[in-house]
Scaffold this active site. Sequence first.
Site, PDB file in Angstrom:
ATOM      1  N   CYS A  78       0.823  -1.213   0.000  1.00  0.00           N
ATOM      2  CA  CYS A  78       0.000   0.000   0.000  1.00  0.00           C
ATOM      3  C   CYS A  78       0.855   1.259   0.000  1.00  0.00           C
ATOM      4  O   CYS A  78       0.682   2.160  -0.805  1.00  0.00           O
ATOM      5  CB  CYS A  78      -0.948  -0.032   1.198  1.00  0.00           C
ATOM      6  SG  CYS A  78      -1.823   1.505   1.432  1.00  0.00           S
ATOM      7  N   CYS A  83      -1.746   1.728  -2.871  1.00  0.00           N
ATOM      8  CA  CYS A  83      -2.697   2.820  -2.624  1.00  0.00           C
ATOM      9  C   CYS A  83      -2.080   4.217  -2.596  1.00  0.00           C
ATOM     10  O   CYS A  83      -2.610   5.139  -3.206  1.00  0.00           O
ATOM     11  CB  CYS A  83      -3.411   2.629  -1.288  1.00  0.00           C
ATOM     12  SG  CYS A  83      -3.657   0.950  -0.789  1.00  0.00           S
ATOM     13  N   LYS A  86      -0.423   5.328  -5.884  1.00  0.00           N
ATOM     14  CA  LYS A  86      -1.542   5.348  -6.849  1.00  0.00           C
ATOM     15  C   LYS A  86      -2.393   6.599  -6.655  1.00  0.00           C
ATOM     16  O   LYS A  86      -2.714   7.307  -7.589  1.00  0.00           O
ATOM     17  CB  LYS A  86      -2.361   4.064  -6.672  1.00  0.00           C
ATOM     18  CG  LYS A  86      -3.602   3.895  -7.506  1.00  0.00           C
ATOM     19  CD  LYS A  86      -4.867   4.503  -6.933  1.00  0.00           C
ATOM     20  CE  LYS A  86      -5.284   4.083  -5.565  1.00  0.00           C
ATOM     21  NZ  LYS A  86      -5.809   2.753  -5.428  1.00  0.00           N
ATOM     22  N   TYR A 181      -9.430  -3.226 -10.539  1.00  0.00           N
ATOM     23  CA  TYR A 181      -8.900  -2.049  -9.851  1.00  0.00           C
ATOM     24  C   TYR A 181      -7.555  -1.557 -10.394  1.00  0.00           C
ATOM     25  O   TYR A 181      -7.413  -0.425 -10.833  1.00  0.00           O
ATOM     26  CB  TYR A 181      -8.570  -2.407  -8.395  1.00  0.00           C
ATOM     27  CG  TYR A 181      -9.609  -2.390  -7.353  1.00  0.00           C
ATOM     28  CD1 TYR A 181      -9.921  -1.213  -6.669  1.00  0.00           C
ATOM     29  CD2 TYR A 181     -10.213  -3.570  -6.935  1.00  0.00           C
ATOM     30  CE1 TYR A 181     -10.806  -1.227  -5.600  1.00  0.00           C
ATOM     31  CE2 TYR A 181     -11.097  -3.596  -5.883  1.00  0.00           C
ATOM     32  CZ  TYR A 181     -11.401  -2.416  -5.217  1.00  0.00           C
ATOM     33  OH  TYR A 181     -12.263  -2.443  -4.162  1.00  0.00           O
ATOM     34  N   GLU A 185      -7.086   1.738 -12.647  1.00  0.00           N
ATOM     35  CA  GLU A 185      -6.502   2.889 -11.945  1.00  0.00           C
ATOM     36  C   GLU A 185      -5.195   3.329 -12.601  1.00  0.00           C
ATOM     37  O   GLU A 185      -4.964   4.517 -12.817  1.00  0.00           O
ATOM     38  CB  GLU A 185      -6.273   2.559 -10.465  1.00  0.00           C
ATOM     39  CG  GLU A 185      -7.581   2.425  -9.697  1.00  0.00           C
ATOM     40  CD  GLU A 185      -7.400   2.082  -8.228  1.00  0.00           C
ATOM     41  OE1 GLU A 185      -8.349   2.312  -7.457  1.00  0.00           O
ATOM     42  OE2 GLU A 185      -6.325   1.589  -7.829  1.00  0.00           O
ATOM     43  N   HIS A 450     -25.672  21.577   0.642  1.00  0.00           N
ATOM     44  CA  HIS A 450     -25.757  22.154  -0.695  1.00  0.00           C
ATOM     45  C   HIS A 450     -24.666  23.185  -0.901  1.00  0.00           C
ATOM     46  O   HIS A 450     -24.412  23.983   0.001  1.00  0.00           O
ATOM     47  CB  HIS A 450     -27.138  22.807  -0.865  1.00  0.00           C
ATOM     48  CG  HIS A 450     -27.429  23.219  -2.258  1.00  0.00           C
ATOM     49  ND1 HIS A 450     -27.548  22.327  -3.302  1.00  0.00           N
ATOM     50  CD2 HIS A 450     -27.611  24.452  -2.800  1.00  0.00           C
ATOM     51  CE1 HIS A 450     -27.814  22.993  -4.417  1.00  0.00           C
ATOM     52  NE2 HIS A 450     -27.854  24.277  -4.129  1.00  0.00           N
ATOM     53  N   GLU A 455     -24.892  15.278  -1.694  1.00  0.00           N
ATOM     54  CA  GLU A 455     -26.308  15.551  -1.415  1.00  0.00           C
ATOM     55  C   GLU A 455     -27.217  14.866  -2.427  1.00  0.00           C
ATOM     56  O   GLU A 455     -28.389  14.600  -2.155  1.00  0.00           O
ATOM     57  CB  GLU A 455     -26.592  17.058  -1.384  1.00  0.00           C
ATOM     58  CG  GLU A 455     -26.618  17.684  -2.759  1.00  0.00           C
ATOM     59  CD  GLU A 455     -27.074  19.140  -2.766  1.00  0.00           C
ATOM     60  OE1 GLU A 455     -28.080  19.453  -2.108  1.00  0.00           O
ATOM     61  OE2 GLU A 455     -26.401  19.953  -3.444  1.00  0.00           O
TER      62      GLU A 455
HETATM   63  P1  NAP Z   1      -8.140  -8.699  -9.714  1.00  0.00           P
HETATM   64  O1  NAP Z   1      -9.191  -7.921  -9.020  1.00  0.00           O
HETATM   65  O2  NAP Z   1      -7.852 -10.094  -9.288  1.00  0.00           O
HETATM   66  O3  NAP Z   1      -8.476  -8.666 -11.298  1.00  0.00           O
HETATM   67  C1  NAP Z   1      -7.646  -9.285 -12.219  1.00  0.00           C
HETATM   68  C2  NAP Z   1      -7.949  -8.729 -13.606  1.00  0.00           C
HETATM   69  O4  NAP Z   1      -7.036  -9.275 -14.552  1.00  0.00           O
HETATM   70  C3  NAP Z   1      -9.340  -9.097 -14.096  1.00  0.00           C
HETATM   71  O5  NAP Z   1      -9.811  -8.066 -14.911  1.00  0.00           O
HETATM   72  C4  NAP Z   1      -9.066 -10.378 -14.908  1.00  0.00           C
HETATM   73  O6  NAP Z   1      -9.994 -10.592 -15.932  1.00  0.00           O
HETATM   74  C5  NAP Z   1      -7.739 -10.035 -15.540  1.00  0.00           C
HETATM   75  N1  NAP Z   1      -6.927 -11.217 -15.852  1.00  0.00           N
HETATM   76  C6  NAP Z   1      -6.568 -12.233 -15.021  1.00  0.00           C
HETATM   77  N2  NAP Z   1      -5.762 -13.116 -15.662  1.00  0.00           N
HETATM   78  C7  NAP Z   1      -5.622 -12.638 -16.930  1.00  0.00           C
HETATM   79  C8  NAP Z   1      -4.901 -13.086 -18.065  1.00  0.00           C
HETATM   80  N3  NAP Z   1      -4.159 -14.208 -18.021  1.00  0.00           N
HETATM   81  N4  NAP Z   1      -4.982 -12.366 -19.219  1.00  0.00           N
HETATM   82  C9  NAP Z   1      -5.725 -11.227 -19.265  1.00  0.00           C
HETATM   83  N5  NAP Z   1      -6.421 -10.742 -18.213  1.00  0.00           N
HETATM   84  C10 NAP Z   1      -6.371 -11.438 -17.059  1.00  0.00           C
HETATM   85  O7  NAP Z   1      -6.725  -7.974  -9.671  1.00  0.00           O
HETATM   86  P2  NAP Z   1      -6.185  -6.515  -9.426  1.00  0.00           P
HETATM   87  O8  NAP Z   1      -6.904  -5.472 -10.198  1.00  0.00           O
HETATM   88  O9  NAP Z   1      -4.742  -6.675  -9.683  1.00  0.00           O
HETATM   89  O10 NAP Z   1      -6.439  -6.215  -7.907  1.00  0.00           O
HETATM   90  C11 NAP Z   1      -5.882  -7.052  -6.898  1.00  0.00           C
HETATM   91  C12 NAP Z   1      -6.522  -6.715  -5.573  1.00  0.00           C
HETATM   92  O11 NAP Z   1      -6.034  -5.456  -5.143  1.00  0.00           O
HETATM   93  C13 NAP Z   1      -8.037  -6.613  -5.670  1.00  0.00           C
HETATM   94  O12 NAP Z   1      -8.648  -7.739  -5.051  1.00  0.00           O
HETATM   95  C14 NAP Z   1      -8.375  -5.335  -4.938  1.00  0.00           C
HETATM   96  O13 NAP Z   1      -9.164  -5.615  -3.789  1.00  0.00           O
HETATM   97  C15 NAP Z   1      -7.047  -4.741  -4.492  1.00  0.00           C
HETATM   98  N6  NAP Z   1      -6.987  -3.319  -4.917  1.00  0.00           N
HETATM   99  C16 NAP Z   1      -7.807  -2.393  -4.308  1.00  0.00           C
HETATM  100  C17 NAP Z   1      -7.747  -1.058  -4.722  1.00  0.00           C
HETATM  101  C18 NAP Z   1      -8.617  -0.023  -4.077  1.00  0.00           C
HETATM  102  O14 NAP Z   1      -9.147  -0.268  -2.987  1.00  0.00           O
HETATM  103  N7  NAP Z   1      -8.826   1.122  -4.729  1.00  0.00           N
HETATM  104  C19 NAP Z   1      -6.906  -0.683  -5.743  1.00  0.00           C
HETATM  105  C20 NAP Z   1      -6.116  -1.633  -6.330  1.00  0.00           C
HETATM  106  C21 NAP Z   1      -6.167  -2.960  -5.909  1.00  0.00           C
HETATM  107  P3  NAP Z   1     -11.297 -11.540 -15.744  1.00  0.00           P
HETATM  108  O15 NAP Z   1     -12.342 -10.676 -15.081  1.00  0.00           O
HETATM  109  O16 NAP Z   1     -11.622 -11.951 -17.116  1.00  0.00           O
HETATM  110  O17 NAP Z   1     -10.864 -12.709 -14.857  1.00  0.00           O
END
Ligand code: NAP
Length: 475
Positions: A78, A83, A86, A181, A185, A450, A455
């Site tokens: 993070c 986070c 980012k 995410y 992002e 407001h 709101e």
């Molecule tokens: P994720 O939520 O596990 O999503 C993985 C993404 O990659 C999905 O879109 C998936 O597509 C795609 N994918 C997986 N294997 C692939 C492949 N071989 N080829 C092409 N696409 C593939 O992963 P993440 O975005 O890295 O996030 C990880 C964790 O970090 C999340 O669980 C989240 O909770 C946390 N996070 C939170 C925040 C926040 O709170 N703002 C920000 C960043 C990360 P499909 O849908 O087709 O499987």
Amino acid sequence: MHTFSCVSYCIISLILEIKWQGVWFVTGTFDYDLVVIGGGSGGLACSKEAAQLGQKVAVLDYVEPSVKGTKWGIGGTCVNVGCIPKKLMHQAALLGTALKDAQKYGWQVPGTMAEAVQNHIRSLNWGHRTTLTAKNIVIATGGRPKYPTHVPGAIEHSITSDDIFWLKESPGKTLVVGASYVALECAGFLTGLGLDTTVMVRSVPLRGFDQQMAGLVTDYMEAYGTKFCWKSVPKRVAKLSCGKLQVTWTDRQTGQDQQDSFDSVLWAIGRAPETKTLNLEKVGIKLNKESGKILVGADESTSVPNIYAFGDIGEGRPELTPTAIKAGKLLARRLTGQSSELMNYDNVATTVFTPLEYGCVGLSEEEAESRHGKDSIEVYHAFYKPLEFTVAERDGSHCYIKVVCERGGDQRILGLHFTGPNAGEVTQGFAMGFRCGATMNHLKETVGIHPTCAEELTKVNISKRSGLDPTVTGC
Ligand code: NAP
């Protein structure tokens, strides 16, 4: 206590091994009350809480450099590669948009940006560099980005979120693979910083989130310059003699292969738990064989007494920093006998920091329908135009609110969704109401502040079922 000694022995071996490799060590006399393995947000929160409650605590932290050689200090994902950088890059991108808006408001501003983000992260590393001093063992080693195993060239020629915030040079024209995410992002702030950015989506964006909201997020991104390669999967990455990366991918709709060249390819395809190097199976800790995550009970206990695990490495836990922090603090309180309160993992609010932020708490419309039935839920919604978009002549057509509730009775709220400026700030406040069991009536009874975007939530009164136009027209 016999089991504890045995476990300690295994962990001692582990520590000695790591010490032998000369990477890091903590002298293992085991006169600690608590050893926390992992100095990320969760591990530090747990150890600080335990230390404050009078426990003698040691924290063990080690970061294996990324494939590209990126390294960082204590504080975990993070703080170093998640986070915090980012949000700062997101802010940098938003400021770029604000600079454009500013001209509409009559300002004339020259533009630039640089090392400030990295300097801030380094200052956080030092702020956390407190060696705390350890009978129970807590594992909070989090996860690291995955690379695909079946795409030639991917590991050699690409980067992940572990690298993007520490690059010495601009990534240039970037392909971001993944659509959740991290992918959206990163693509959002790269576009905002003026880079040619493409997102490669295998199935749907933000899987698991409300899909109407996810569509608004990606429509907005597309409208503001991010390119999308829908329903496509990368096949190989090759380095050309000019230094560019040639990516071949398959369009799953047509079955055809396509190619383009990029300066950088960023994999954001999920995260793998950091359990492999810990020899956990030797100790007897049970893992989910598929995910590699540690099987944990409601009290964060593992299959071995006196060893606990929480945060991203816990099977079925949300991969969210504040969740890990809260779980870590509660665990420390239970281990010290101060409380028996368990972490409530349900309905944790979250925000995706895309150019148009999306905040939500509770169920998506799809999930509410599948759990309660379409006829038993009511969905209230509204499009609204943020005041700050008006003078700037920005398109507000993706700013939308959705409140999913039970259809009968007081209409208990099941899910609340918001796209728009400062969605994280807006959602955080409403998350408390949600936690308290807020109903649609509570929402209607709440007087708005407001003029704010928040709101608009208190004004939502048009149900999808009514078929009426949900566009908000004025005060
Ligand atoms: P994720 O939520 O596990 O999503 C993985 C993404 O990659 C999905 O879109 C998936 O597509 C795609 N994918 C997986 N294997 C692939 C492949 N071989 N080829 C092409 N696409 C593939 O992963 P993440 O975005 O890295 O996030 C990880 C964790 O970090 C999340 O669980 C989240 O909770 C946390 N996070 C939170 C925040 C926040 O709170 N703002 C920000 C960043 C990360 P499909 O849908 O087709 O499987």
